[in-house]
Every structure is written in structure tokens, then in C-alpha cells.
Design an enzyme around this catalytic site. Structure first.
Site, PDB file in Angstrom:
ATOM      1  N   VAL A   3     -22.582  26.105 -32.437  1.00 44.76           N
ATOM      2  CA  VAL A   3     -22.389  27.296 -31.608  1.00 44.76           C
ATOM      3  C   VAL A   3     -21.107  27.981 -32.068  1.00 44.76           C
ATOM      4  CG1 VAL A   3     -21.949  28.139 -29.270  1.00 44.76           C
ATOM      5  CG2 VAL A   3     -23.561  26.264 -29.624  1.00 44.76           C
ATOM      6  N   PHE A   4     -21.152  29.314 -32.210  1.00 42.32           N
ATOM      7  CA  PHE A   4     -19.987  30.083 -32.640  1.00 42.32           C
ATOM      8  C   PHE A   4     -19.265  30.671 -31.435  1.00 42.32           C
ATOM      9  CE2 PHE A   4     -18.087  34.153 -34.199  1.00 42.32           C
ATOM     10  CZ  PHE A   4     -17.163  33.591 -35.070  1.00 42.32           C
ATOM     11  N   TYR A   6     -16.185  33.203 -30.217  1.00 48.49           N
ATOM     12  CA  TYR A   6     -15.332  34.308 -30.666  1.00 48.49           C
ATOM     13  C   TYR A   6     -14.485  34.875 -29.529  1.00 48.49           C
ATOM     14  CZ  TYR A   6     -19.107  36.994 -28.561  1.00 48.49           C
ATOM     15  OH  TYR A   6     -20.039  37.487 -27.682  1.00 48.49           O
ATOM     16  N   GLY A   7     -14.671  34.362 -28.312  1.00 45.11           N
ATOM     17  CA  GLY A   7     -13.900  34.794 -27.146  1.00 45.11           C
ATOM     18  C   GLY A   7     -13.285  33.574 -26.497  1.00 45.11           C
ATOM     19  N   SER A   8     -13.571  33.376 -25.215  1.00 46.73           N
ATOM     20  CA  SER A   8     -12.976  32.235 -24.508  1.00 46.73           C
ATOM     21  C   SER A   8     -13.431  30.892 -25.072  1.00 46.73           C
ATOM     22  CB  SER A   8     -13.275  32.309 -23.010  1.00 46.73           C
ATOM     23  OG  SER A   8     -14.664  32.207 -22.768  1.00 46.73           O
ATOM     24  N   GLU A  83     -22.065  31.520 -19.937  1.00 46.71           N
ATOM     25  CA  GLU A  83     -22.177  32.847 -20.545  1.00 46.71           C
ATOM     26  C   GLU A  83     -23.255  33.688 -19.858  1.00 46.71           C
ATOM     27  OE1 GLU A  83     -19.876  33.617 -22.839  1.00 46.71           O
ATOM     28  OE2 GLU A  83     -19.111  31.589 -22.631  1.00 46.71           O
TER      29      GLU A  83
END
Length: 178
Positions: A3-4, A6-8, A83
Site C-alpha cells: 500500500v502506498f 502519501y499523506g497521513s 480512508e
């Protein structure tokens, strides 16, 4: 399954993982265009969190997490809940910072423009003001911005994410002026 983040997911890793790698994905840019009424804001006064927008030639640095074997579905169910505010999943190619590791597929959570929490583009000053004033169950929106900027700076000092760092500067100016 990888899993990528890019935020929290870069700085608030509250799920089990087997391995992690710093790297980037291409053809996207990180933007504070996603509304948050469940974490960094409330209904009627949303905060702003990051999503990705398609950007041919763009790239976004972050962290890929390998989910523990046998627990992939359990962790994915948790991430789907975390999410939940308008994100969908897709698969993209991840390019590790360590070029001796070959690129591979990762799962990506992305808030698209057709979701109910999508706020879209706005002048940076307006986004900064909204971040400055917003808070929700997970804390102040400023914390989210500052944690993300600090984490990106530490992980990838060469990343010049102009949108992220310009917002950080504008919000810090507001804090100092108060």
C-alpha cells in the site's frame, strides 16, 4: 500486497506492516483538495487533507508498506475504514528510492473529484486559511499539514513539493501573526 502512503499514512502508521520502502509514483501530484469532516474537520467546517490529481509528468514521494502475509484483508479492511471519507483504490507502479529494488505494483487510495468530500482547487491563501481554522476528531488540521511536510522533508530532502511547502509557509505565517 503493498500500500502506498502519501499523506497521513506516511507519519501515522497505526496498522501492522512487514516492510516499508521510500519511493515515488508517477503521473500524479499531491494536493490539499480533499475535504475532511471525519478526521481534521467537522461537517459544515471541513478540514483539508491530501489527495492525488492526475498530472502527466508529475511524481509523488511517499512510503510503500508491505502488509503482513495472512493479514492483508484484515489490514485493508482497516485502511478502507480509515480512508472512508471519499477515497477509492487503484493500483499503480511504485519506484523505490533505492534503485537496486525493481519497481512494483502498490494499492493507492485516492480521493477523486466525484466524491462528496472533494473540495477541489482553490487559491493557496484560501486553502491555508481553511487549514489554519479547521479541527476534528483526529486533531487540528495544522498538525496534519506540519507532520506531512516534516515527514516528506526528512524522507526525501530533495523533494520540492511546492504545493505542500507553500501551504506550510502560509500557515506558519498565520500562526506567527496570531
Amino acid at each position: 500486497m503493498w500500500v502506498f502512503g502519501y499523506g497521513s499514512l506516511i507519519w501515522k502508521v497505526d496498522f501492522p506492516y512487514q516492510d516499508k520502502l521510500v519511493g515515488y509514483i508517477t503521473n500524479y501530484s499531491r494536493r490539499f483538495w480533499q475535504g475532511s469532516t471525519d478526521h481534521r474537520g467537522v461537517p459544515g467546517k471541513p478540514g483539508r487533507v491530501v489527495t492525488l490529481v492526475e498530472d502527466p509528468g508529475g511524481s509523488v514521494w511517499g512510503v510503500a508498506y508491505k502488509l503482513p502475509v495472512g493479514k492483508e484483508e484484515e489490514v485493508k479492511t482497516y485502511l478502507d475504514f480509515r480512508e472512508k471519507g471519499g477515497y477509492r483504490t487503484t493500483t499503480v507502479i511504485f519506484y523505490p528510492k533505492d534503485s537496486t529494488t525493481k519497481p512494483f505494483s502498490v494499492l493507492l487510495y485516492i480521493g477523486t473529484c466525484d466524491n462528496p468530500n472533494y473540495l477541489g482547487p482553490a487559491p493557496l491563501e484560501d486553502i491555508a486559511e481553511q487549514i489554519f481554522n479547521a479541527a476534528g476528531p483526529s486533531g487540528r488540521n495544522t498538525e496534519y499539514l506540519f507532520e506531512l511536510a516534516d515527514s516528506v522533508r526528512k524522507l526525501v530532502p530533495e523533494d520540492a513539493d511546492e504545493h505542500l511547502f507553500s501551504l506550510e509557509k502560509l500557515v506558519k505565517e498565520r500562526l506567527e501573526g496570531k
